[in-house]
Scaffold this motif. Structure first.
Motif, PDB file in Angstrom:
ATOM      1  N   SER A  88      -1.676   8.630  10.073  1.00 33.46           N
ATOM      2  CA  SER A  88      -3.021   8.639   9.489  1.00 33.46           C
ATOM      3  C   SER A  88      -4.065   8.046  10.433  1.00 33.46           C
ATOM      4  CB  SER A  88      -3.032   7.877   8.163  1.00 33.46           C
ATOM      5  OG  SER A  88      -2.622   6.535   8.355  1.00 33.46           O
ATOM      6  N   THR A 157       5.051   7.452   9.182  1.00 29.97           N
ATOM      7  CA  THR A 157       4.424   6.645   8.143  1.00 29.97           C
ATOM      8  C   THR A 157       4.536   5.167   8.497  1.00 29.97           C
ATOM      9  OG1 THR A 157       6.492   6.530   6.894  1.00 29.97           O
ATOM     10  CG2 THR A 157       4.987   8.337   6.361  1.00 29.97           C
ATOM     11  N   TYR A 184      -3.615   2.629   4.998  1.00 28.95           N
ATOM     12  CA  TYR A 184      -3.034   3.754   4.271  1.00 28.95           C
ATOM     13  C   TYR A 184      -1.553   3.464   4.050  1.00 28.95           C
ATOM     14  CZ  TYR A 184      -1.830   8.469   2.829  1.00 28.95           C
ATOM     15  OH  TYR A 184      -1.366   9.537   2.098  1.00 28.95           O
ATOM     16  N   GLN A 185      -1.147   3.447   2.776  1.00 24.93           N
ATOM     17  CA  GLN A 185       0.226   3.115   2.426  1.00 24.93           C
ATOM     18  C   GLN A 185       0.630   3.882   1.174  1.00 24.93           C
ATOM     19  OE1 GLN A 185       0.278  -1.139   1.545  1.00 24.93           O
ATOM     20  NE2 GLN A 185      -1.770  -1.032   0.691  1.00 24.93           N
ATOM     21  N   ASN A 186       1.904   4.210   1.100  1.00 27.63           N
ATOM     22  CA  ASN A 186       2.408   4.962  -0.055  1.00 27.63           C
ATOM     23  C   ASN A 186       2.972   4.055  -1.137  1.00 27.63           C
ATOM     24  OD1 ASN A 186       1.935   7.730   0.710  1.00 27.63           O
ATOM     25  ND2 ASN A 186       3.496   7.462   2.290  1.00 27.63           N
ATOM     26  N   ASP A 227      -3.316  15.429   4.019  1.00 31.84           N
ATOM     27  CA  ASP A 227      -2.772  14.115   4.296  1.00 31.84           C
ATOM     28  C   ASP A 227      -2.037  14.178   5.631  1.00 31.84           C
ATOM     29  OD1 ASP A 227      -0.949  11.876   4.425  1.00 31.84           O
ATOM     30  OD2 ASP A 227      -1.279  11.579   2.279  1.00 31.84           O
ATOM     31  N   GLU A 229      -0.006  12.222   6.974  1.00 29.55           N
ATOM     32  CA  GLU A 229       1.355  11.699   6.973  1.00 29.55           C
ATOM     33  C   GLU A 229       2.322  12.527   6.135  1.00 29.55           C
ATOM     34  OE1 GLU A 229       1.511   7.496   6.240  1.00 29.55           O
ATOM     35  OE2 GLU A 229       0.078   7.041   7.856  1.00 29.55           O
ATOM     36  N   THR A 230       1.847  13.064   5.017  1.00 29.27           N
ATOM     37  CA  THR A 230       2.752  13.826   4.139  1.00 29.27           C
ATOM     38  C   THR A 230       2.546  15.331   4.230  1.00 29.27           C
ATOM     39  OG1 THR A 230       1.232  13.784   2.239  1.00 29.27           O
ATOM     40  CG2 THR A 230       2.714  11.885   2.526  1.00 29.27           C
TER      41      THR A 230
END
Length: 290
Positions: A88, A157, A184-186, A227, A229-230
């Motif tokens: 990200s 990530t 940015y974190q899930n 996104d 990252e995803t």
């Protein structure tokens, strides 16, 4: 002011750092930016009993009065830079990526720390891995830091590394940890890491990087966002701008309050902000104790 877009045209990272710090120093006497942990020195009038080694003779020559350099009485510390290199950080706003801004900011602060006699260290977080450059004080070490900053290629990530506790527990030496991230974190990975770092009693400062297009919801010509990252995509529309900005404002306020509760300093930066302006605001606030 040093526009990040202008800095992008300078290919040599050490030159970027020197350019930024020279710009920041413009208008300031360099002797007032001298002290451990990226702090301004503070002068006070000489009092009977003060150690004469800390008298500033140049100030005496200019003013015919005796002044003590308070901050120079303290010992130097280690300034450790923590850089988020997850995918990200490739977010681009007008040709300036977050990772580029992180590089410029880290290089500039490292240059200043080295100038002041502080040891410097670098850790790069990427996809569960943790690159580590140990804490040292010498000009060659500063060049190593520049080199490793230049090699960063964001990917994956943000995952809290397994063996990070041993690294940050240190050897009892006081450290200033400067974490540069887009937050940015899930699953709260970054917040969990910051919880641990705060518990280790180091001083922690978080620079939260955001693109100005993210802050303004300025994505003209785009109907979807991806996104980094995803790979997930979401549709966007001009009508969503107000709700987005309200949600973002609440999110940033929540982050600030949560980190304040852990005695962590939080500062949100736009990647459009000139670097010398950022440094000036940051160090003036730091001198005032935030």
């Amino acid at each position: 002011m040093l526009d990040p877009k202008v800095l992008m045209t300078i290919k040599d990272l050490p030159l970027v750092a020197k350019t930024v710090i020279d710009g920041f120093m413009n208008g300031y006497n360099k002797s007032t930016v001298k002290g451990p942990g990226l702090e301004f020195s503070q002068y006070r009038s000489y009092q009977p009993g003060d150690d004469l080694r800390w008298l500033d003779w140049r100030m005496f020559a200019r003013s015919d009065r005796y002044y003590i350099r308070e901050s120079e009485i303290e010992t130097s510390i280690s300034v450790r830079f923590l850089v988020d290199a997850s995918a990200s950080m490739n977010h681009d706003d007008g040709g300036v990526k977050k990772i580029d801004y992180a590089r410029f900011l880290t290089a500039s602060l490292a240059y200043l720390a080295n100038l002041q006699g502080d040891a410097i260290a670098l850790n790069v977080f990427q996809d569960g891995g943790l690159f580590s450059l140990p804490s040292r004080l010498d000009p060659q070490h500063l060049q190593r830091l520049y080199y490793n900053l230049q090699q960063i290629e964001p990917a994956g990530t943000f995952t809290k590394p397994i063996h990070y506790k041993e690294l940050f527990a240190g050897n009892g030496r006081k450290e200033l940890l400067i974490f540069i991230t887009d937050m940015y974190q899930n699953g709260g990975e970054i917040v969990k890491l910051l919880d641990t770092l705060a518990a280790l009693k180091h001083e922690v400062i978080v620079f939260h990087l955001m693109g100005q297009n993210e802050l303004d919801f300025d994505f003209k010509g785009y109907s979807t966002l991806e996104d980094l990252e995803t790979g997930q995509t979401i549709p966007i529309s001009p009508q969503a701008k107000k709700q987005y900005q309200e949600t973002l404002e609440q999110h940033i306020a929540g982050l600030r309050m949560a980190l304040l509760g852990k005695h962590i300093v939080y500062k949100m930066l736009s990647t459009a902000q000139p670097l010398d302006e950022v440094l000036r605001e940051f160090l003036v606030q730091r001198n005032k104790g935030f």
